[in-house]
Design an enzyme around this catalytic site. Sequence first.
Site, PDB file in Angstrom:
ATOM      1  N   GLU A 164       4.946  36.001  16.093  1.00  0.00           N
ATOM      2  CA  GLU A 164       5.804  35.104  16.002  1.00  0.00           C
ATOM      3  C   GLU A 164       5.931  34.023  17.039  1.00  0.00           C
ATOM      4  O   GLU A 164       6.832  33.828  17.864  1.00  0.00           O
ATOM      5  CB  GLU A 164       7.434  36.019  15.882  1.00  0.00           C
ATOM      6  CG  GLU A 164       7.530  37.096  14.773  1.00  0.00           C
ATOM      7  CD  GLU A 164       8.853  37.502  14.800  1.00  0.00           C
ATOM      8  OE1 GLU A 164       9.520  37.603  15.841  1.00  0.00           O
ATOM      9  OE2 GLU A 164       9.023  37.891  13.547  1.00  0.00           O
ATOM     10  N   ASP A 200      10.245  44.749   8.597  1.00  0.00           N
ATOM     11  CA  ASP A 200      10.922  44.571   9.887  1.00  0.00           C
ATOM     12  C   ASP A 200      12.383  45.043   9.431  1.00  0.00           C
ATOM     13  O   ASP A 200      13.265  44.393   9.181  1.00  0.00           O
ATOM     14  CB  ASP A 200      10.918  43.050   9.918  1.00  0.00           C
ATOM     15  CG  ASP A 200      11.656  42.576  11.209  1.00  0.00           C
ATOM     16  OD1 ASP A 200      11.947  43.566  12.122  1.00  0.00           O
ATOM     17  OD2 ASP A 200      11.748  41.240  11.533  1.00  0.00           O
ATOM     18  N   GLU A 241      20.616  44.444  13.258  1.00  0.00           N
ATOM     19  CA  GLU A 241      20.193  43.330  12.813  1.00  0.00           C
ATOM     20  C   GLU A 241      20.208  42.903  11.336  1.00  0.00           C
ATOM     21  O   GLU A 241      20.528  41.732  10.993  1.00  0.00           O
ATOM     22  CB  GLU A 241      18.693  42.945  13.383  1.00  0.00           C
ATOM     23  CG  GLU A 241      18.384  41.613  13.012  1.00  0.00           C
ATOM     24  CD  GLU A 241      16.770  41.419  13.482  1.00  0.00           C
ATOM     25  OE1 GLU A 241      16.201  42.249  14.123  1.00  0.00           O
ATOM     26  OE2 GLU A 241      16.427  40.256  13.195  1.00  0.00           O
TER      27      GLU A 241
HETATM   28  O1  GCW Z   1      12.996  41.044  13.202  1.00  0.00           O
HETATM   29  C1  GCW Z   1      12.623  39.991  14.187  1.00  0.00           C
HETATM   30  C2  GCW Z   1      13.640  39.463  14.878  1.00  0.00           C
HETATM   31  C3  GCW Z   1      13.204  38.721  16.112  1.00  0.00           C
HETATM   32  C4  GCW Z   1      12.655  39.652  17.040  1.00  0.00           C
HETATM   33  C5  GCW Z   1      11.226  40.249  16.291  1.00  0.00           C
HETATM   34  C6  GCW Z   1      10.568  41.273  17.079  1.00  0.00           C
HETATM   35  C7  GCW Z   1      12.528  39.779  19.325  1.00  0.00           C
HETATM   36  O2  GCW Z   1      14.313  38.748  14.031  1.00  0.00           O
HETATM   37  O3  GCW Z   1      14.442  38.464  16.644  1.00  0.00           O
HETATM   38  O4  GCW Z   1      12.236  39.412  18.283  1.00  0.00           O
HETATM   39  O5  GCW Z   1      11.521  41.042  15.233  1.00  0.00           O
HETATM   40  O6  GCW Z   1      10.755  42.541  17.023  1.00  0.00           O
HETATM   41  O7  GCW Z   1       9.647  41.047  17.736  1.00  0.00           O
END
Ligand code: GCW
Length: 847
Positions: free
Chosen positions: A315, A394, A422
């Site tokens: 990311e 995720d 989340e």
């Molecule tokens: O799901 C995503 C989240 C991000 C997070 C990432 C991760 C901290 O939306 O906010 O970043 O995973 O786990 O690295």
Amino acid sequence: MLAMRAKILLPITILSGLITGIWPAGIARAESGYDAWLRYAPLTAAAKAKYKSLPASVVVLGDAPVLRTSQDELIRGLRGMLGRTFRAETKLPQESAIILGDFKAVREVAAQWRAPVLASGDGFWLTRAHVHGFDCIIIAGATDRGVLYGVFHFLRKLALEEDLSNLNEKHEPYAPVRWVNQWDNLDGRIERGYGGRSIFFDNGTVRADLSRVADYARLLASLGINGCVVNNVNANPRMLASDFLPQLARIADAFRPWGVQLAISVDFSSPKAMGGLETFDPLDLRVAEWWKEKVDEIYRQIPDFGGFLVKADSEGRLGPSSYGRTPSDAANALARALEPHGGIVFYRAFVYDHHLDWRNPKNDRARAAYDIFHPLDGKFDDNVVIQIKNGPIDFQVREPVSPLIGGLEKTNEAIELQITQEYMGQQRHLCYLAPMWKAVLDFDMHVSGRATPVKDLVAGRVFHRPTGGFAGVANVGLDATWLGNPVAMANLYAFGRLAWDPNLSSSAIIDEWTRLTFGNDPLVVKTVDAMQLSSWHTYESYTGPLGIGTLTDILGSHYGPGVASSENNGWGQWHRADHDGVGMDRSVATGTGYVGQYSPAVQKLYETTAATPDNLLLFFHHVKYAYVLHSGKTVIQHIYDSHYEGTQRVKEYVRQWELLRGHVDEDRYAMVLARLKYQAGHAIVWRDAVCNWFLRASGIPDALGRVGHYPNRIEAESMQLQGYAPFDVQPAEAASGGKAVECAPPTQQCSAEFRFTRPAGWYELEVQYFDQNDGKSKFRVLLGDQLVDEWVADDDLPSAKVGSDTSTRRCISGLALRPGDEIRIEGTPDGNEHAAFDYVEISPSPE
Ligand code: GCW
């Protein structure tokens, strides 16, 4: 005069209660949720009587900080629950005592006492024994931490009113790693945190007052959690700055008395980003040397430092791929610096390309972790742990187990679970996650044809790894309730309990939690346990069933529904829904081949549509909407039905919780009720958005005629409007009929009116309005000239837009309506919030 005295006396009584922890009968304690499951609330007289013969002295053998904490905590807990102040001793008195100490120390005072054989560290033994001729209770630990964990266990038994007469319990943790992660930024915000700002950081520095940090460590220790990564995995390089380390040392000081190790997330490019080198290539000797010196510097200030957590090549974070190096090159460079000090590197397997080409049906983000890490098995040093999210995507509401968990035999691993909700309603929706985690932990990966449940793989028990275990992303904040909602704390509790013993059942855990949090009243226990236990499935039903993914707005808040947001972008959370069908084909035969990453036995479970369980069908296969599930329903009808059923269940939660009025303290009663009512409204937003989206995509109507037909609704845009103007909401399914009305500047006040035409009776009137986070508009509802309700839209939902994140329901119950009544909604905008609303729904009051 009398009345006045009473007024003055009451606060004094309460104050003294606060100081001593003793509460006069009949006065409800003020409960903010802060004490979570460590309330030590006074026991009933009957329960107190059971513990009357407890020895009056608490002796601690040794003066290490954790031991001192153990003694203080035991006395604190006993005082709260029994209303008595036990004696603190450091030497054996000439009477019965409760003795705290490690095995060696206990042996020294009690020669005939034999320490049990406990395989791993931090275990404890609670027992009774004769010491110097006196009947004593012994809380003995394999380590100082073990003593503390024994004390918490003992106190829990009291709070649960368990019998102590034949005390003889040995407990040891399932795995050495039982850590929480916090995604706190140095400016005080928390990524994906829903319980207020950081307890650690503010404005670029560590907070001056760390009392909340110590209280957090206490909560963690009570569950046996022994490490905490305090900052976001999207790490700020400043964490490693020399002038920042003394600040971190203060956090470690606050953790230490509770046996919690401090660890930090690091930016992999730190040698360059803040260290002054021109490279961060992990194979460059200068880089290795830089890490070594930095780590030495840390340990000089924090001798019990736990280690580093690393998110790299993920990311947008820089990583070893910048130099053509592998994750093992990267992890080992850090591990070698930490190794002499006993530190660990947690290297996250959440590495994937977020610019995937969605037009290629063979591309699949779910494959990434296994594709990258499996070939490196055996290349990681022994103090590296690969931290793997439970599912391959995720933290979705339902995913299969990440195949990488079964794909590492010569490498330590830890499972990463997400406590902060989340994708699961962000603590505004009730969603107890233990049943989901249990399904994952108990899942048999059949590695090498053997029974190899996930819990044993991650604990390092299958391949006899030196370390491994559990990491939970907690994200508690400054909110009094820590997570933003007292009932969400069940997830932190459950994570800790499962990390200690993954063989505990979800129902046993929730039962403990409910009793410790709300007391032993059978009605409360039964009601709360049942709500919590069903809540994950309920949430799944009205969001993303059948393994399709949560269906939330994945490009923004991850909160409200956003069905189309997953598609046509590189993030790879695709569900591939189109006119004909839905789901991702991940089979080996015709799909992305992801199924091939599992052992042969697990492949059999998922390779064909016929074998795949309904609840994961759309994760693994693309099927037509008319495909018939094992349940006998078509996919499309299941989508409709489950959304209606889930919504109905949340409505029932509200009713069930209302039965607890007077059985739960007023403050938490009201807090939870408000959240449940909100959830009931937002579940309808979810239901309508998802069902209408699929109705449009599939063209197949709901067999029960509900989707798209809302006979009780009066759309705002069809009312008589003054000042209010209709507009199209994007995406259309975020508002009923695709439209809402708003009161845009310069207009100061608007109204929308309609005439009630149904028979006279008692009705509920619900207003669906939009509560953005960039203003506090006001609403009034009038029946003729009579004001029947008014409120301010001042919630802090995660969006400044009119849409599914902000769509909120206000319920006015018990209105006597007559045909011909004029009903008027008045809106007063504020800031950028234009008092927008969607519709009014009028339904007969329930009996
Ligand atoms: O799901 C995503 C989240 C991000 C997070 C990432 C991760 C901290 O939306 O906010 O970043 O995973 O786990 O690295």
